[in-house]
Design an enzyme around this catalytic site. Structure first.
Site, PDB file in Angstrom:
ATOM      1  N   ALA A  13      81.408   2.574  61.551  1.00 46.42           N
ATOM      2  CA  ALA A  13      83.045   1.533  61.545  1.00 46.42           C
ATOM      3  C   ALA A  13      83.056   0.344  61.017  1.00 46.42           C
ATOM      4  CB  ALA A  13      83.371   1.433  62.558  1.00 46.42           C
ATOM      5  N   SER A  15      81.015   0.347  57.676  1.00 48.07           N
ATOM      6  CA  SER A  15      80.145   0.816  56.242  1.00 48.07           C
ATOM      7  C   SER A  15      79.605   2.195  56.570  1.00 48.07           C
ATOM      8  CB  SER A  15      78.798  -0.272  56.034  1.00 48.07           C
ATOM      9  OG  SER A  15      78.299  -0.148  56.868  1.00 48.07           O
ATOM     10  N   GLY A  83      83.167   8.455  66.564  1.00 49.08           N
ATOM     11  CA  GLY A  83      84.064   9.631  67.175  1.00 49.08           C
ATOM     12  C   GLY A  83      85.106   9.182  68.207  1.00 49.08           C
ATOM     13  N   ASP A 237      77.272   9.999  65.405  1.00 45.08           N
ATOM     14  CA  ASP A 237      76.917   8.964  64.850  1.00 45.08           C
ATOM     15  C   ASP A 237      75.733   8.853  65.537  1.00 45.08           C
ATOM     16  OD1 ASP A 237      78.528   7.806  65.726  1.00 45.08           O
ATOM     17  OD2 ASP A 237      78.939   6.346  64.224  1.00 45.08           O
ATOM     18  N   THR A 238      76.082   8.104  67.195  1.00 38.78           N
ATOM     19  CA  THR A 238      75.094   7.805  67.848  1.00 38.78           C
ATOM     20  C   THR A 238      74.464   9.429  68.458  1.00 38.78           C
ATOM     21  OG1 THR A 238      76.435   6.326  68.896  1.00 38.78           O
ATOM     22  CG2 THR A 238      74.722   6.855  70.841  1.00 38.78           C
ATOM     23  N   THR A 259      77.920  -1.073  65.757  1.00 38.20           N
ATOM     24  CA  THR A 259      79.572  -2.267  65.813  1.00 38.20           C
ATOM     25  C   THR A 259      79.131  -1.924  67.293  1.00 38.20           C
ATOM     26  OG1 THR A 259      80.140  -1.539  63.507  1.00 38.20           O
ATOM     27  CG2 THR A 259      81.559  -1.517  65.105  1.00 38.20           C
ATOM     28  N   GLN A 304      80.362  -9.310  64.215  1.00 35.46           N
ATOM     29  CA  GLN A 304      81.295  -8.526  63.100  1.00 35.46           C
ATOM     30  C   GLN A 304      82.504  -9.017  62.527  1.00 35.46           C
ATOM     31  OE1 GLN A 304      81.517  -4.988  63.112  1.00 35.46           O
ATOM     32  NE2 GLN A 304      79.473  -4.429  62.893  1.00 35.46           N
ATOM     33  N   GLY A 402      71.142  -0.128  63.370  1.00 31.58           N
ATOM     34  CA  GLY A 402      70.843  -1.650  62.254  1.00 31.58           C
ATOM     35  C   GLY A 402      70.927  -2.743  62.909  1.00 31.58           C
TER      36      GLY A 402
END
EC number: 2.7.1.5
Length: 489
Positions: A13, A15, A83, A237-238, A259, A304, A402
């Site tokens: 979300a 990068s 997602g 991604d998860t 994020t 962030q 990250g």
């Protein structure tokens, strides 16, 4: 020596990155090299909060072209993203409407409407997915109610990773792990649920049957003319991050930290009982028919936004200053909907503290301390919920992504949860993406085989819980005085 060169496109979300993985078969070694990193973020367009998918596509192509310019023969490509968001296409494959982001307010109030009209329990029994106000189920309802003029033009609805794979190959696919995040897939059939689709207003013809990770979607023609397979990886991604989590045994939990923070465990069966519903647990699809039984936590999105608003560029210095402050003076509920996308995150955090008669975090370090302590306490709450759900405590927690580079938060998590924390790998989503590609190329047997490779090649750091820490004492006090399930409810 036999080498495989796989490219992972990993979009988050905030990068995105194009990463080249080199796998050496004989010694089972895997190395990653960053080819291209680029920013991603929210945009305001015609009254909506949107994604700039054209810019993202250009960045993806730039990264792929860079690999080809080095004379490297790419064996396969895989794409994973966040997602729930989607792109609408017409019969010619052209976009219809805007690629609206999940942080837009268009679906506000629709989750409650769905629960009232369909029944909360029925929705959960059908989908097994937690209730979040921005799930695709509610986004589609918002679209069909608020923009009915678009409906005659829509032929296809592609989730984000499937859209970018389509742009590379011209072939459409609906990958299963990401499809399950929509709250539209029936947990028993692994296909779209007709009742939920009907309520959303979407046409079932917009979707193809979800496919499990590991199939070749199509081919990307590189500038040199080679046809390179584009693989349907675990495109949420998860889901990719969990594949790369070196889970050791059934008593290991994971926390994908970025994020969003997503905490859970793997299971061969879903949990859709009353306890799971009450705890708002989700059963998202994973690789090899496994379920990712987990809970979404707002995560480092709060930090962030604070970094952006305060124009903070030196994160290590901020963390060092934060570490010097006393713990648990400022506590919020990071999962409160007020933090999804407030106009000013710093002010929203301070308002939440004020409403609970707490001191106000004023300095940069105090705001960061508030976020870290609050996240660690929520992690402890969620881990306890998950242990109760499965009827067995966890022996260790793997933090990947990250966020696992934040050693202060890792230690706070270990202390608050009272559990050994193993941090790493950092590029978990990328690695999991690569793992499915290597399985598709018949280089690895299965997920467990890949995790052995990760365990021997990734940098992992262990954090031991300190029962004498301030946050551990705070948790002990909470447990003795509080019986409610949700933190700061």
């Amino acid at each position: 020596m036999t080498f495989r060169n796989c490219v992972a496109v990993d979009l988050g979300a905030s990068s995105g990155r194009v990463m080249l993985a080199r796998y050496e078969r004989e010694c089972r070694s895997l190395t990653l090299r960053e080819i291209h990193r680029f920013n991603n973020g929210l945009h305001s367009q015609n009254g909506y909060v949107t994604w700039n998918v054209d810019s993202l596509e250009s960045a993806i192509r730039l990264g792929l072209n860079k690999v080809c310019e080095e004379g490297i023969r790419i064996d396969s490509i895989g794409i994973d993203t966040w997602g729930v968001d989607f792109v609408l296409l017409d019969q010619q494959g052209q976009r219809v409407g805007l690629p609206v982001a999940y942080r837009d307010s268009r679906s506000n109030g629709l989750m409650a409407q769905a629960q009232q009209q369909l029944g909360k329990r029925d929705i959960y029994q059908r989908s097994g997915i937690q209730f979040l106000p921005f799930n695709t189920l509610y986004q589609l309802r918002a679209l069909t109610e608020q923009q009915p003029e678009l409906i005659p033009h829509i032929a296809h609805a592609l989730l984000m990773p499937d859209y970018f794979s389509y742009r590379l190959t011209g072939k459409m696919n609906w990958e299963y792990t990401n499809a399950t995040t929509t709250q539209l897939v029936n947990i028993n059939s692994d296909d779209w649920d007709e009742s939920l689709l009907a309520w959303s207003g979407a046409n079932k013809a917009w979707f193809g049957r979800p496919t499990h990770p590991g199939n070749v979607i199509g081919h990307w023609i590189c500038p040199q003319g080679n046809e390179i397979p584009v693989v349907a990886v675990a495109s949420h991604d998860t889901a990719s991050a969990v594949i790369a989590s070196p889970l050791n045994g059934s008593r290991a939990a994971y926390l994908s930290s970025g994020t969003w923070s997503l905490m859970g465990f793997e299971s061969q069966t879903p949990f859709t009982n009353d306890t799971a519903l009450a705890a708002n647990i989700t059963n998202e699809g994973g690789a090899e028919g496994r379920y990712r039984v987990l809970k979404n936590i707002m995560g480092l999105w709060l930090l962030q936004r604070v970094l952006q608003e305060r124009q903070i560029n030196d994160l290590p210095a901020l963390i060092a200053a934060t570490q010097a402050l006393p713990a648990c003076r400022f506590i919020i509920n990071p999962n409160d909907d007020r933090f999804i996308n407030p106009e000013a995150m710093c002010s929203e955090i301070q308002a939440a503290c004020r409403e609970m008669a707490q001191p106000l975090p004023e300095s940069d370090a105090e705001l960061a301390r508030c976020i870290f302590d609050s996240l660690a306490l929520l992690y402890a709450d969620v881990l306890h919920e998950l242990a109760q759900l499965r009827g067995e405590d966890f022996s260790q927690l793997h933090i990947v992504g990250g966020g696992c580079q934040n050693t202060l938060l890792n230690q706070l998590c270990a202390d608050a949860c009272g559990i050994r924390v193993i941090a790493g790998p950092v590029e978990a989503s990328t690695l999991g993406n690569i793992g499915i590609q290597l399985m598709t190329l018949d280089e690895l047997n299965n997920v467990d085989d890949f995790r052995q490779v990760v365990s021997t090649t990734a940098n992992l750091t262990t954090f031991t819980p300190n029962p004498d820490s301030e946050i551990a004492h705070y948790v002990a006090q909470l447990h003795s005085t509080r019986q409610t399930k949700e933190l700061c409810a």
